[in-house]
Design a protein around this motif. Structure first.
Motif: not given
Length: 179
Positions: A12, A14-16, A19
């Motif tokens: 996975w 990270s969100r950053e 994006e």
């Protein structure tokens, strides 16, 4: 000889990181059209999820999701089917699945019939028979089993966003159903 080092990077982002990746390259997805088949192998029902989108609007969708790093396409299909339909859905995914089409989602509307405002995504689309008990999971509000004719009704297709109605039509055409 030294010890063999293995890549221990987590699957996975990270969100950053996600994006950032979405801004730079296409992301691989799978779309699945869950179906029930009769004893002759003809599609008797199509499963459509009911979800609320980010704006709170209720829409019908197909099973869909990302393929993770180092994940086989078959495993991604099974993971997303279980996540959306429940652990007792019993999807019949072949050992070597073959998509009925490839859908290319763009953040810019109108490039293709498929739109994802977050990213450019390439999705392998599959028809997957399910034989078990299905119950909506995660963020799915409901699961409706419709006959192919009911699923192709203009009102139902109008409830499908991002091009999922186009994929549904393509799936049923691929199976020989008149569209």
């Amino acid at each position: 000889m030294g010890t063999l080092e293995t890549d221990s990077t987590p699957a996975w982002l990270s969100r950053e990181e996600l994006e950032s990746a979405r801004e730079r390259l296409p992301i691989l997805y799978v779309d699945a059209v869950p179906v029930r088949v009769d004893e002759r192998g003809a599609v008797s029902a199509v499963g459509l999820l009911l979800r609320a989108n980010a704006d709170g609007e209720i829409q019908r969708e197909l099973v869909s999701g990302r393929v993770l790093y180092h994940e086989r396409v078959r495993d991604a299909l099974l993971r997303h089917l279980e996540k959306d339909l429940g652990p007792m859905a019993l999807p019949q995914v072949p050992t070597s699945p073959v998509p009925f089409t490839v859908a290319e989602y763009f953040p810019t509307p109108g490039v293709t019939p498929f739109h994802d405002p977050r990213q450019h995504a390439v999705s392998l689309a599959f028809v997957v028979p399910v034989t078990g008990d299905c119950a909506p999971q995660q963020d799915a509000l409901d699961l409706a089993w419709l006959t192919p004719d009911e699923a192709l009704a203009p009102g139902v297709l109008a409830e499908m966003d991002r091009g999922h109605g186009v994929l549904l039509r393509q799936a049923l055409a691929h199976l020989g159903h008149p569209v």
